[in-house]
Design a protein around this motif. Structure first.
Motif, short mmCIF file in Angstrom:
data_model
loop_
_atom_site.label_atom_id
_atom_site.label_comp_id
_atom_site.label_asym_id
_atom_site.label_seq_id
_atom_site.Cartn_x
_atom_site.Cartn_y
_atom_site.Cartn_z
N LYS A 194 0.83 -1.20 0.00
CA LYS A 194 0.00 0.00 0.00
C LYS A 194 0.88 1.27 0.00
CE LYS A 194 -3.80 -2.32 2.51
NZ LYS A 194 -4.69 -2.24 3.70
N TYR A 217 -12.68 -2.93 -2.58
CA TYR A 217 -13.27 -3.00 -1.24
C TYR A 217 -14.80 -3.05 -1.32
CZ TYR A 217 -8.73 -2.06 0.98
OH TYR A 217 -7.43 -2.15 1.43
N LEU A 237 -16.48 -4.00 1.97
CA LEU A 237 -15.97 -3.38 3.21
C LEU A 237 -16.98 -2.45 3.88
CD1 LEU A 237 -13.38 -3.23 4.99
CD2 LEU A 237 -12.76 -1.18 3.71
N GLN A 287 -18.17 -2.87 7.68
CA GLN A 287 -17.80 -1.88 8.70
C GLN A 287 -19.04 -1.27 9.35
OE1 GLN A 287 -14.89 -1.43 9.94
NE2 GLN A 287 -13.75 -2.64 8.47
N HIS A 328 -19.56 -1.30 13.21
CA HIS A 328 -19.36 -0.03 13.95
C HIS A 328 -20.54 0.93 13.87
CE1 HIS A 328 -15.12 -1.09 14.42
NE2 HIS A 328 -15.09 -1.38 13.14
N ILE A 371 -14.85 4.88 8.30
CA ILE A 371 -13.71 3.96 8.12
C ILE A 371 -13.59 3.59 6.64
CG2 ILE A 371 -12.83 1.61 8.60
CD1 ILE A 371 -14.06 1.85 11.41
N THR A 384 -10.47 4.43 4.28
CA THR A 384 -9.73 3.30 3.71
C THR A 384 -9.57 3.48 2.20
OG1 THR A 384 -10.50 1.85 5.48
CG2 THR A 384 -9.65 0.78 3.51
N TYR A 429 -6.92 6.07 1.73
CA TYR A 429 -5.62 5.46 2.05
C TYR A 429 -5.07 4.70 0.84
CZ TYR A 429 -2.74 1.80 4.44
OH TYR A 429 -1.77 0.91 4.82
N ARG A 439 -0.52 -15.00 4.50
CA ARG A 439 -1.21 -14.29 5.59
C ARG A 439 -0.52 -14.48 6.94
NH1 ARG A 439 -5.98 -11.48 4.45
NH2 ARG A 439 -6.80 -11.83 6.54
N THR A 497 -5.28 -7.80 10.60
CA THR A 497 -5.67 -6.48 10.07
C THR A 497 -5.22 -5.31 10.95
OG1 THR A 497 -7.64 -7.56 9.18
CG2 THR A 497 -7.66 -5.15 9.21
N ARG A 523 2.74 -6.50 9.15
CA ARG A 523 1.87 -5.47 9.72
C ARG A 523 2.28 -5.12 11.15
NH1 ARG A 523 -4.01 -7.62 7.44
NH2 ARG A 523 -4.03 -6.39 5.53
N GLY A 567 -7.71 7.39 12.19
CA GLY A 567 -8.13 6.11 12.77
C GLY A 567 -7.91 4.93 11.84
N VAL A 568 -7.37 5.18 10.64
CA VAL A 568 -7.18 4.08 9.68
C VAL A 568 -6.05 3.15 10.13
CG1 VAL A 568 -6.45 3.51 7.31
CG2 VAL A 568 -8.02 5.39 7.69
N PHE A 569 -6.30 1.85 9.97
CA PHE A 569 -5.23 0.88 10.20
C PHE A 569 -4.29 0.98 9.00
CE2 PHE A 569 -8.34 -2.28 12.45
CZ PHE A 569 -8.44 -1.44 13.53
N ASN A 590 -1.78 -0.54 7.53
CA ASN A 590 -1.15 -1.84 7.77
C ASN A 590 -0.27 -2.33 6.62
OD1 ASN A 590 -3.25 -2.38 6.08
ND2 ASN A 590 -4.45 -3.54 7.56
N HIS A 621 -1.92 -5.47 1.64
CA HIS A 621 -3.17 -6.23 1.53
C HIS A 621 -2.80 -7.63 1.05
CE1 HIS A 621 -7.17 -7.51 0.30
NE2 HIS A 621 -6.58 -7.97 -0.79
#
Ligand code: ADP
Length: 178
Positions: free
Chosen positions: A11, A51, A54, A58, A62, A70, A74, A77, A102, A108, A119, A130-132, A134, A137
């Motif tokens: 990423k 995504y 996603l 999410q 949430h 999110i 994402t 990002y 993986r 994640t 990660r 607040g984005v992970f 990481n 992918h």
């Protein structure tokens, strides 16, 4: 275990932090074969397709407001709005490919990921968005690998015919060297 394939995306944070070499070296421990690779500047349409599940997931986890936020962050990002507008996309192929990859990429949330996973080592949670973040992918199942690889690559961009392909005459416009 049969041969599988897996799509990896390094990423924008992975590229801007010059982690490409470290990530490919870590993945080389699997002894899997790279059968496709390219640098992509991700546009919104591709990000949304990648995504596609996603947003719903999410929102279920949430609630409407946080889940949608999110999802939007994402997309930003992966499109590079926080780092650089490039990702490196790779296709790995070989026995038990998805699980092997993986294991090395980690879970994640980078704070929960094993400290020596990619990660866990290089990821962070962005305190503003607040984005992970990481770093990578990796496809999580044979079905998502097929969907993702066919979204990011055309058959002639891979060195092996990992999924059935056909020849079709297509008349289309293409950018060529001037
Ligand atoms: P994975 O990338 O491990 O397959 P998901 O498909 O659930 O995980 O999520 C896609 C991406 O969305 C994650 O890699 C991460 O960058 C971001 N993301 C997922 N969940 C969250 C969350 N709760 N908070 C912030 N970012 C998240």
């Amino acid at each position: 275990m049969a041969e599988q394939q897996c799509l990896i995306i390094i990423k924008p944070d992975g590229l801007i932090k010059s982690l490409t070499g470290n990530i490919i070296t870590a993945l080389s421990e699997t002894k899997l074969k790279i059968v496709g690779a390219k640098i992509v500047s991700v546009k919104r349409e591709l990000a949304e397709k990648h995504y596609s599940d996603l947003k719903e997931n999410q929102i279920r986890k949430h609630g409407e407001e946080k889940g949608s936020q999110i999802f939007e962050n994402t997309l930003k990002y992966i499109m590079g709005e926080f780092h650089t507008n490039r990702v490196l996309v790779l296709v790995y192929h070989g026995e038990n490919c998805i699980e092997k990859i993986r294991d090395i990429t980690g879970t994640t949330n980078p704070e929960d990921a094993h400290p020596i996973s990619i990660r866990g080592k290089y990821g962070r949670i962005n305190s503003k968005t607040g984005v992970f973040e990481n770093v990578v992918h990796a496809s999580d199942s044979e079905a998502s690998a097929k969907r993702e690889i066919q979204l990011w690559f055309q058959p002639d961009e891979l060195t092996e015919t990992i999924y059935p392909a056909k020849t079709e005459k297509i008349q289309t416009e293409k950018i060529v060297w001037a």
